[in-house]
Design a protein around this motif. Sequence first.
Motif, short mmCIF file in Angstrom:
data_model
loop_
_atom_site.label_atom_id
_atom_site.label_comp_id
_atom_site.label_asym_id
_atom_site.label_seq_id
_atom_site.Cartn_x
_atom_site.Cartn_y
_atom_site.Cartn_z
N PHE A 1 34.85 38.31 33.39
CA PHE A 1 35.76 40.09 33.36
C PHE A 1 35.49 40.78 33.17
O PHE A 1 35.23 42.00 34.09
CB PHE A 1 37.15 40.23 32.20
CG PHE A 1 37.75 41.11 32.83
CD1 PHE A 1 39.06 41.04 34.09
CD2 PHE A 1 38.17 42.56 32.25
CE1 PHE A 1 39.21 42.49 35.04
CE2 PHE A 1 38.73 43.40 32.78
CZ PHE A 1 39.26 43.53 33.89
N PHE B 1 45.93 36.81 52.33
CA PHE B 1 44.55 35.88 52.64
C PHE B 1 43.59 36.88 53.58
O PHE B 1 42.73 37.02 53.71
CB PHE B 1 44.85 34.42 53.16
CG PHE B 1 45.43 33.73 51.60
CD1 PHE B 1 46.19 34.28 50.57
CD2 PHE B 1 44.41 32.73 50.85
CE1 PHE B 1 46.73 33.90 49.83
CE2 PHE B 1 44.77 32.40 49.71
CZ PHE B 1 45.79 32.79 49.19
N VAL C 1 42.92 40.15 53.39
CA VAL C 1 41.34 40.06 51.94
C VAL C 1 40.01 39.72 52.70
O VAL C 1 38.47 40.29 52.14
CB VAL C 1 41.84 39.20 51.17
CG1 VAL C 1 40.19 39.22 49.80
CG2 VAL C 1 42.75 39.21 49.99
N ASN D 1 36.37 41.70 53.67
CA ASN D 1 35.29 41.38 52.58
C ASN D 1 34.62 41.21 53.93
O ASN D 1 33.37 40.41 53.54
CB ASN D 1 35.47 40.21 52.42
CG ASN D 1 36.27 40.90 50.69
OD1 ASN D 1 36.15 41.92 50.66
ND2 ASN D 1 36.95 39.29 49.63
N ALA E 1 34.35 49.89 46.80
CA ALA E 1 34.73 48.86 48.18
C ALA E 1 35.33 47.32 47.71
O ALA E 1 35.82 46.37 48.53
CB ALA E 1 33.28 48.16 47.99
N ALA E 2 35.45 47.09 45.72
CA ALA E 2 36.42 46.28 45.88
C ALA E 2 37.42 46.39 45.06
O ALA E 2 38.30 45.74 44.99
CB ALA E 2 35.81 45.62 44.03
N VAL F 1 40.75 44.88 47.92
CA VAL F 1 41.16 43.92 46.81
C VAL F 1 42.20 43.29 45.57
O VAL F 1 42.70 42.64 45.60
CB VAL F 1 39.67 42.77 47.30
CG1 VAL F 1 39.71 41.43 46.52
CG2 VAL F 1 39.66 42.34 48.46
N ILE F 2 41.77 44.33 44.06
CA ILE F 2 41.85 44.54 42.85
C ILE F 2 43.15 44.75 43.31
O ILE F 2 44.07 44.25 42.81
CB ILE F 2 41.05 45.04 41.71
CG1 ILE F 2 39.47 44.67 42.30
CG2 ILE F 2 41.46 45.52 41.00
CD1 ILE F 2 38.08 45.28 41.53
N TYR G 1 45.29 41.92 44.51
CA TYR G 1 45.10 40.76 43.71
C TYR G 1 46.63 40.52 42.47
O TYR G 1 46.90 39.53 42.80
CB TYR G 1 44.44 40.86 42.45
CG TYR G 1 43.49 39.19 41.71
CD1 TYR G 1 43.21 38.43 42.32
CD2 TYR G 1 43.93 39.67 40.63
CE1 TYR G 1 42.94 37.54 41.91
CE2 TYR G 1 43.01 38.01 39.91
CZ TYR G 1 43.44 37.47 40.81
OH TYR G 1 42.92 36.39 40.06
N ILE H 1 48.99 38.83 45.11
CA ILE H 1 48.23 37.22 45.68
C ILE H 1 48.48 35.99 44.53
O ILE H 1 48.87 35.53 44.80
CB ILE H 1 46.72 37.67 45.89
CG1 ILE H 1 46.07 38.16 47.03
CG2 ILE H 1 45.88 36.08 45.70
CD1 ILE H 1 44.48 38.83 46.77
N ILE H 2 48.54 36.90 43.18
CA ILE H 2 48.36 35.88 42.55
C ILE H 2 49.75 35.37 42.25
O ILE H 2 50.45 33.94 42.03
CB ILE H 2 48.43 36.67 40.16
CG1 ILE H 2 46.90 35.97 40.65
CG2 ILE H 2 48.86 35.94 39.78
CD1 ILE H 2 46.05 35.37 40.71
N PHE I 1 50.99 33.27 44.82
CA PHE I 1 50.52 32.24 44.17
C PHE I 1 50.95 31.42 44.03
O PHE I 1 51.11 29.38 43.23
CB PHE I 1 48.89 32.39 44.31
CG PHE I 1 48.04 31.09 44.01
CD1 PHE I 1 47.34 30.40 44.47
CD2 PHE I 1 47.55 30.16 42.97
CE1 PHE I 1 46.47 29.79 45.04
CE2 PHE I 1 47.05 29.20 42.86
CZ PHE I 1 45.70 29.31 43.91
N GLU I 2 52.05 31.69 42.33
CA GLU I 2 52.77 31.12 41.52
C GLU I 2 53.35 30.58 41.63
O GLU I 2 54.58 29.99 41.71
CB GLU I 2 52.34 31.98 40.71
CG GLU I 2 51.31 32.14 39.43
CD GLU I 2 51.67 33.16 38.16
OE1 GLU I 2 52.67 33.69 38.60
OE2 GLU I 2 50.60 33.49 38.30
#
Lengths: 293, 306
Positions: A28, A202, A205, A209, A267-268, A271-272, A275, A278-279, A282-283
């Motif tokens: 991190f 997905f 992202v 990217n 630029a990131a 996505v952050i 995030y 996404i998590i 995902f969970e």
Amino acid sequence: MGIRRSWSEKTFEIINIMVLLGITIAIFYPFYYMLIVSISDNVSVMTNQVKWLPINPSFKAYAAVFKDPLILNGFVNSFVYMVVGTTLNIIMTSLCAYPLSRNDLYGKNLFMKLIVFTMFFSGGLIPLFLLVSNLGLINSIAAVVLPGAISVFNMIIMRSFFQSIPFALTEAAHIDGANDLYVFARIILPLSKPIVATLILFYAVSQWNAFMGPLMFLTEKANYPIQLFVRNIVIEGQTSDIGMAIGATGASAAAEKSIKYAIILAAAAPVIALYPFIIRYFEKGVMVGSVKG
Amino acid sequence: MMESSRWMQARRNIIRGKYLYLMLALPVVYFALFKYGPMYGVVIAFKDFKVYDGIMGSDWVGLKYFKRFLSDPNFWTLVKNTIVLGLYMLIFGFPAPILFALLVNEIRQKWYKKTVQSISYLPHFISMVVVVSMVVTFTKEDGLINQITGLFGAEPISFLLHAEWFRTVFVASEIWQTIGWSSIIYLAALSGVNPEETEAAVIDGANRLQQMRYVVLPAITPTIVIMFIMNIGSILDVSFEKVLLLQNPSIYETADVISTYVFRKGLEGFQYSFATAVGLFNSIVNLMFLVAANQLARKFGNSSLW
């Protein structure tokens, strides 16, 4: 004996927690470091004083980045490619996945084999480049979004989800004479919101990217997505692209550093921002167990 | 008679599924055009392709460009670099997520476990351009890495200007990027470990390390074997985007791999036929490795990709 065991148990727990804390920080901290350098003042950046907290924080570097019309345009392009690309991805993937999820589709196995084969073998870069250029797509949004319209991996995940929907749910509609398009649109899709949402994330992202496609197929700076600007400015060191931005902050090496980190983080950033979602998906375990087709 | 009734049956099935075929139409066109089209385009590896003449009109030259690649002064360097990078990834990159998963699995505090996992997946979603941008700036002479090694008295180095450092930088950053995400499959396998077995080990007096060594690790060995075989299968399939972004002419000696050479010769040097031949060579070797690895997996692990 009992005391000794709990002792070694405790030592193990503490060491394990510390080791993982170290790994987590190593993963991190680079992001955090870029953030604090990008908002600290030039002198402290120059003398490498910025380590844990920003010094005299200001958002000058970000202001400079977003003042540059080319870079701003890069963000707009990336956003457009992401929205258009993801929409196309979802439409094409579900059109492909639903028929292939039906066991009564004549020729299903042949289609599947031909599609899965493309995961393991491709014509390569040059033939793809020549194809896109023969189709006259160079410098168009089509060149960015069409060649990757379906990810076979994602298609298989979606297909597995469709296959897991009990036949009983569609049987009645079929008996009543509803056609497959109706069943898909009215019954299957509404039941598939979790998988569609996951794939939107997905795909979005990977669209944001994307780098190889734009590098190969776009030649005009006006069409570049932000990833290409980041590569040109930070990796290739073409400061001409941010010459204006650096000039505005008083051309120093330290300012350049802050600006570079500001561009990388910007630029990131989308996505952050996605995030946590996404998590969360995902969970929920949407992906688990559906990987094998 | 049998034959004709089979055809009738097939025709009936196709007519009944007409809307399904209608849905499939666009995806089929997509795969034919953008996946199988370039596979047809590969024939230019055996031709003297000229843009003006097109693929059909260019002259056949047989294996000329393959021979040229085999006698290319760069051939052995490229093959060696590709293999060495793949081997390094196998040796250092492969065990990392397994160790990480084993450690994460031992955490008792649920919130801590969740936090560690969530943070560890993050780099997987960050774009290659951003990751390499970070690596490039951090490894400069005044970059973060040199600031840290400087604390221990090391001389600052511009890592990416020295050929001998490239592989280290590549592998280290690759581990940073993938350790969390690749650990998922092992964590899934670990969640299937029977708690009664660890309890039995505890009663036998095993400490936590012994439990990990004798109960937990054997339980996920099948997964490790399969993943190892699959990794061998893709050993030459090095991350093309990453190498392309990380390399620069001063370190081609170690940093140039077959796929980046294809990119440079083809798209920057316009030697379309030569680059396609080199690319085809690369993908055929990759495919052979993958098929061989899959045979192995089938034999030893009762598992297969297809």
